[in-house]
Design an enzyme around this catalytic site. Sequence first.
Site, mmCIF file in Angstrom:
data_model
loop_
_atom_site.group_PDB
_atom_site.id
_atom_site.type_symbol
_atom_site.label_atom_id
_atom_site.label_comp_id
_atom_site.label_asym_id
_atom_site.label_seq_id
_atom_site.Cartn_x
_atom_site.Cartn_y
_atom_site.Cartn_z
ATOM 1 N N LYS A 185 0.815 -1.214 0.000
ATOM 2 C CA LYS A 185 0.000 0.000 0.000
ATOM 3 C C LYS A 185 0.851 1.267 0.000
ATOM 4 O O LYS A 185 0.502 2.258 -0.641
ATOM 5 C CB LYS A 185 -0.951 -0.016 1.203
ATOM 6 C CG LYS A 185 -2.021 -1.080 1.091
ATOM 7 C CD LYS A 185 -2.989 -1.011 2.241
ATOM 8 C CE LYS A 185 -4.052 -2.082 2.081
ATOM 9 N NZ LYS A 185 -4.853 -1.879 0.860
ATOM 10 N N LYS A 280 -9.725 -11.230 -4.757
ATOM 11 C CA LYS A 280 -10.727 -11.185 -3.707
ATOM 12 C C LYS A 280 -11.746 -10.077 -3.960
ATOM 13 O O LYS A 280 -11.398 -8.996 -4.421
ATOM 14 C CB LYS A 280 -10.028 -10.956 -2.360
ATOM 15 C CG LYS A 280 -10.951 -11.085 -1.149
ATOM 16 C CD LYS A 280 -10.142 -10.980 0.128
ATOM 17 C CE LYS A 280 -11.027 -11.070 1.356
ATOM 18 N NZ LYS A 280 -10.253 -10.962 2.607
ATOM 19 N N LYS A 283 -13.802 -3.890 -1.426
ATOM 20 C CA LYS A 283 -14.397 -2.553 -1.390
ATOM 21 C C LYS A 283 -13.585 -1.565 -2.214
ATOM 22 O O LYS A 283 -14.127 -0.602 -2.744
ATOM 23 C CB LYS A 283 -14.449 -2.039 0.048
ATOM 24 C CG LYS A 283 -15.384 -2.779 0.974
ATOM 25 C CD LYS A 283 -15.305 -2.134 2.355
ATOM 26 C CE LYS A 283 -16.195 -2.833 3.362
ATOM 27 N NZ LYS A 283 -16.101 -2.199 4.693
#
Length: 416
Positions: A185, A280, A283
């Site tokens: 990230k 996966k 969101k």
Amino acid sequence: MGRTVLSQFLTLSNSTPRLSSSLFCGRLGSKYLKRPGSIRHNRTINGDNGAGFRCCCSVSLSQPAVPETSSIPVRKRIVSGVQPTGAIHLGNYLGAIKTWIELQNSYDTLFFIVDLHAITLPYDTQQLSKATRNTAAIYLACGVDTSKASVFVQSHVRAHVELMWLLSSATPIGWLNRMIQFKEKSRKAGDENVGVALLTYPVLMASDILLYQSDLVPVGEDQKQHLELTRELAERVNYLYGGRKWKKLGGRGGAIFKVPEPLIPPAGARVMSLTDGLSKMSKSAPSDQSRINLLDPKDVIANKIKRCKTDSFPGMEFDNPERPECNNLLSIYQLISGKTKEEVAQECQDMNWGRFKTLLTDALVDHLHPIQVRHEEIISDPAYLDGVLGEGATKAAAIADATLSNVYQAMGFLHR
């Protein structure tokens, strides 16, 4: 709590677990003092949460490990939470929330909204409070029973943050630097756009788990590395401050924290994207087409299933590595319908994609409609929802404060 834990649970003994004497032997002393940066890599998983979702979950005995003095069985405790960022989707529901409904009948359960985890990356301050209430309403709409479970907001129990700071003082920076999700990230966002919280949130996750003396932690594959850090940190703090050292300060002695074990649920643990059966459901995925949100209306669900990625193979089958999308959609149908894998395989084996998509759409709409109706009722009654969250926070704080008090004492703080 990748983000945020759950279906297969081990059968546990009702007896109180004994503290292993190895916690305070020279082996751990060498491990945690001479090599403070060590963390076992053989049990870590190279996985990206990718979901904008953190589910931190745990199963615990209701009390810390003490000699059994009553014939009344000690009820085990489950603590679990979902992050209030983005829309709660089918992966969150099947991977965590749906299982809570079954567990609340047999365990002492606390389910919370992990709003403190939601601020590790840039977020909308105007939406955080609304999203937190909405997530709580979804918990209740899905079937969390407040007569059996406590529902609360993470930031409403201050012990989570206090314990995180205390644990941070015992966490080697090298442990955090190795966290895969932080590396990925921060690489995407750039160092100037990444706050310290993204690096240290695994310590907050450890606080969420250890605060309630958790025995088992239902956790997805992408969170196993963070759980491993929690285990290492519990053992490190137990060695540094527990045992005779704590007893000399007037404490109980022994272990301050239980060292939790992972529980990896099988079906439902990783519901995959509708546009890529190898990724996966998330969101944070750019396209809303990749997920079914719990509050999606009927026509949106139908359109997403109609347009989802398929393949050119005949029939429907589980577990063919060349057909990840087929396996994912069959698994979703299995979980939503409540049928066994064998029943679904037999029912769908000769279907074409058009027929199966109609079957799956109808099953999803029928399953989610009652949840959507109940959610609207709850969100329209703010006084009721506030009462539930207030009562849940009070119950959680009573448990958390007891653990926190022990940690302060064991670490030598002046009693207040």
